[in-house]
Design an enzyme around this catalytic site. Structure first.
Site, PDB file in Angstrom:
ATOM      1  CB  SER B 169      77.026  40.360  41.461  1.00 50.37           C
ATOM      2  OG  SER B 169      75.497  40.982  41.069  1.00 50.37           O
ATOM      3  CD  GLU B 251      73.747  47.042  45.028  1.00 51.01           C
ATOM      4  OE1 GLU B 251      73.313  47.227  46.547  1.00 51.01           O
ATOM      5  OE2 GLU B 251      73.532  46.200  44.400  1.00 51.01           O
TER       6      GLU B 251
END
Lengths: 376, 387
Positions: B169, B251
């Site tokens: 990402s 996460e």
């Protein structure tokens, strides 16, 4: 809240021990069903609720109760649901007590309720679906009091109750919340015909027929034409309580099913090894956890008198109803053929979920209420 | 003063400070990606207010309110942190900084890092000076994360790293990477190490991947003889899997929060009557699930803070939250009708609805697929056999 206090944990442990010991399917539900008991529950057990203080859980301390709130009530009800324990706890100790609280009738009824001697019922629905605002049963002024005419159905414990709280219309038209009055009607009232009906889960609910039943003016709970307020209190407590009990039903069925997945072998393997079943069991776990959080949140907001309480009560009732339905149905499916037999307990969860899911409004009623309260 | 009075006065102080220091523009709801502040060496602030807000929060350590002050945090207790978040929500204050450093690497460093590593890396994370990316996924590894092949050869005081990562990402915008590399082939999970290095190191290159939404938040990342000092290993060599798993839990917590969409209200609230009875019913059913999940999120966070959460609960939250988020966007598309199909018109704000809808389809893939999360719940919570 969301994290229990030490006192709440103790209460939960006490309820857990009591109901896992005395409230089991074998000792209560199956026993009373098989002997054809007219009440569908045991009065001895209700008396034990009284001795432990649980029957008076919501009765104010000044009137001999524990004076506890919806959160504590939910902790007890989850254990009631887990064990499928038949008792008047939800209708009497939770719903009726909230309706009577603060009224002149509390003094008359609270001691018996707290002792586990008195049973109370809520007579609201007139059609096959829950619709309290649609109340049409007529209460006309007559002499010192009122004359009630009309019919009610799905009155849980109605035939066993010493006291029946009856929603009646003193003004306005069906569909309006103004003009409803809540009456305390005693059993054996003249003109009251009671048809005691066994439901799918072996609990009993009555169809009541009121033919000019005469009650005194002091039978009114709260204000004439203003019965929506005490009725709403009773329904909120009943709905939040039913949500918590449904969480218990869901969790009880899921525990039973997960144990089975760890024991039953097919194709030379434990069926719990199959990913198709693991994923469904894990999804179910997720739904039950979320339903419990919703039930606790609803109870917490009710206790705080928070303006979001009504929204959350409906969220909890709808969510817990769906979680319990899923859990019971998956339970029967994963048990396979044995799950279809009367001998095995898993089927009782499906029956109980159906009745409790409908009581005080099913998941559609409450989803619709969520939409209405959210303005769409 | 009692503890409760202390908290009341803290709340009043926080409210006053936020009112005085949060610029009005930073109290508007987030409308697009450019509204989000990511910080970093090359940070581009879309408005002076965005920078001013970050600076103000940084000055109090409130980008990471519960971290120790020595590491750039605010040193707040759990109760004070909750109050800060509540007051920010009440005023509509935006998060001053979005950061994988805060949500993922930071907690892992706090638990596994040496004192030197904490002092070196945490304060710049807190101040938004270094933007981090995560080098976990690899081609052909996917959900089987531990089968990663990027190798790090031992050269005494440093490693030479070669390999490829994927779905990294914002790798093209990141300054540093926290990365899983293979330092031993003797066992699958036991031969992995957790390393940190600068994306400007010689031999690092990135290539954005265009997604079905038209966005490119992910990249392919290539390592060609990248030199990484051994001092940059977090935790023990060959024991990086412990760090990775711990970080994944954080996460998942972060992603599960997306199920809330930053909103605590019903999806149907404020839109007025919905004429189509089937759509209304579907939205109502969604709102039951969504509001119940909101209660669960609150409960989960309280459990975490009280140390009562089962370690596998983030998996359940991630699963439920992301599936819910996908449903939310299905309904937004359905309610929007043909308006919601416009891809790049001005009226549609550049096709926000369909692009967001398409983006959410990755929620149940990234950070461990929904199927992986269900496996984890089945194994670690339900203790089903052979799972």
């Amino acid at each position: 809240m969301t994290i229990l206090t030490d006192e709440q944990k103790q209460l939960n442990e006490m309820a857990k021990g009591f109901l896992a010991g005395e409230g089991t399917v074998a000792k209560q539900l199956r026993h009373w069903r098989d002997i054809g008991c007219k009440d569908g529950f045991g009065h001895d057990l209700w008396k034990q609720f009284g001795e432990l203080g649980l029957a008076g859980i919501a009765v104010p301390e000044a009137q001999g109760g524990l004076g506890l709130g919806a959160v504590e009530t939910a902790l007890v009800l989850e254990e009631v649901g887990r064990n499928l324990t038949p008792s008047p706890f939800l209708t009497t100790a939770v719903a009726a007590v909230r309706a009577l609280d603060g009224s002149a009738l509390a003094e008359r009824w609270f001691p018996g309720i707290a002792a586990g001697d008195t049973v109370a019922a809520l007579a609201v629905d007139e059609g096959r679906h829950h619709a309290p605002a649609a109340t049409a049963l007529a209460a006309k002024r007559s002499g010192n009091g009122f004359t009630l005419s009309g019919a009610k159905q799905f009155v849980v414990h109605g035939a066993s109750a010493d006291l029946i709280l009856v929603a009646a219309r003193t003004a306005g038209a069906p569909g309006e919340t103004d003009g409803i009055t809540l009456f305390a009607v005693e059993k054996d009232a003249e003109g009251l015909a009671v048809d005691n009906v066994a439901l799918a889960d072996a609990s009993k609910a009555a169809r009541l027929r009121f033919d000019d039943v005469q009650v005194d003016a002091d039978a009114v709970i709260g204000e004439v034409d203003g019965g929506w307020a005490p009725l709403s209190r009773a329904l909120s407590a009943g709905r939040a309580g039913a949500a918590a009990e449904l969480v218990g039903v869901a969790a009880g069925a899921a525990d039973m099913t997960n144990d089975y997945l760890k024991q039953r072998k097919q194709f030379g393997r434990l069926i719990g090894e199959f990913q198709a079943l693991q994923h469904r069991a894990a999804h179910l776990f997720s739904e039950i956890e979320i339903a419990r959080a919703a039930a606790w949140k609803a109870a917490e907001l009710l206790d705080k008198g928070d303006e979001r309480a009504e929204l959350m009560v409906s969220v909890a009732k709808a969510k817990a109803g769906r979680a319990a339905k899923l859990s019971a149905q998956e339970g029967v499916q994963m048990h396979g053929g044995i799950g279809m037999t009367d001998e095995h307990d898993i089927g009782f969860y499906m029956k109980r979920e159906a009745v409790l899911g409908a009581l005080f409004g099913d998941e559609r009623f409450h989803a619709n209420r969520v939409a209405q309260l959210s303005g769409y | 003063m009692t503890a409760e009075q202390d908290l009341d006065s803290f709340r009043a102080e926080v409210r006053g400070w936020l009112s005085a220091n949060c610029p009005p523009e930073m109290r508007e709801p987030i409308r697009s990606e450019s509204d989000v502040c990511w910080g970093g060496r090359n940070a581009v602030f879309t408005s002076p207010a965005q920078k001013q807000w970050l600076d103000a929060m940084t000055s109090r350590g409130w980008t990471v309110p519960d971290w120790p002050k020595a590491y750039g945090g605010g040193g707040l207790s759990p109760a004070e942190t909750k109050i800060l978040r509540q007051e920010m929500a009440a005023l509509g204050c935006r998060s001053p900084l979005n950061s994988f450093g805060i949500s993922m690497l930071g907690p892992a460093l706090l638990k596994f890092g040496t004192e030197e590593q904490k002092l070196e890396y945490l304060p710049p994370i807190a101040r938004g000076e270094i933007r981090w990316c995560q080098g976990y996924s690899e081609p052909n590894a996917g959900s089987d994360l531990a089968s990663l092949a990027t190798r790090a050869e031992d050269r005494g005081d440093h490693f030479i790293v070669n390999g490829q990562k994927v779905w990294t990402s914002y790798a093209d915008k990141a300054d540093w990477i926290f990365c899983l590399v293979r330092t031993s082939t003797e066992s699958k999970q036991g031969g992995i190490s957790f390393v940190l290095f600068d994306m400007e190191s010689s031999g690092v290159s990135t290539k954005p991947i265009l997604l079905i939404s038209g966005y490119s938040p992910f990249c392919e990342t290539f390592f060609d003889d990248v030199s990484v000092p051994k001092a940059n290993v977090v935790g023990e060599i060959n024991r990086g899997w412990d760090v990775a798993k711990y970080l994944l839990g954080h996460e998942r917590e972060m992603i599960s929060g997306m199920g809330l969409g930053g909103e605590r209200k019903a999806l149907g609230a404020g839109v007025g009557p919905i004429d189509d009875p089937l759509l209304r019913a579907e939205i109502a059913e969604f709102d039951v699930d969504s509001l119940a999940f909101t209660a669960m999120s609150e409960h989960f966070i309280d459990q975490l803070k009280a140390g009562e959460a089962h370690p596998a609960m983030p998996s359940m939250m991630k699963y439920a939250g992301t599936e819910l988020n996908k449903r939310r966007h299905e309904l937004i598309m359905a309610a929007g009708g043909s308006d919601a199909l416009e891809w790049d018109s001005e009226r549609s704000k550049g096709g926000k609805a369909p692009r967001d809808w398409l983006r959410t389809k990755a929620n149940s893939i990234e950070g461990g697929t929904s199927e992986i999360q269900l496996n984890i719940v089945a194994k670690h919570i339900l203790r089903l056999p052979g799972a």
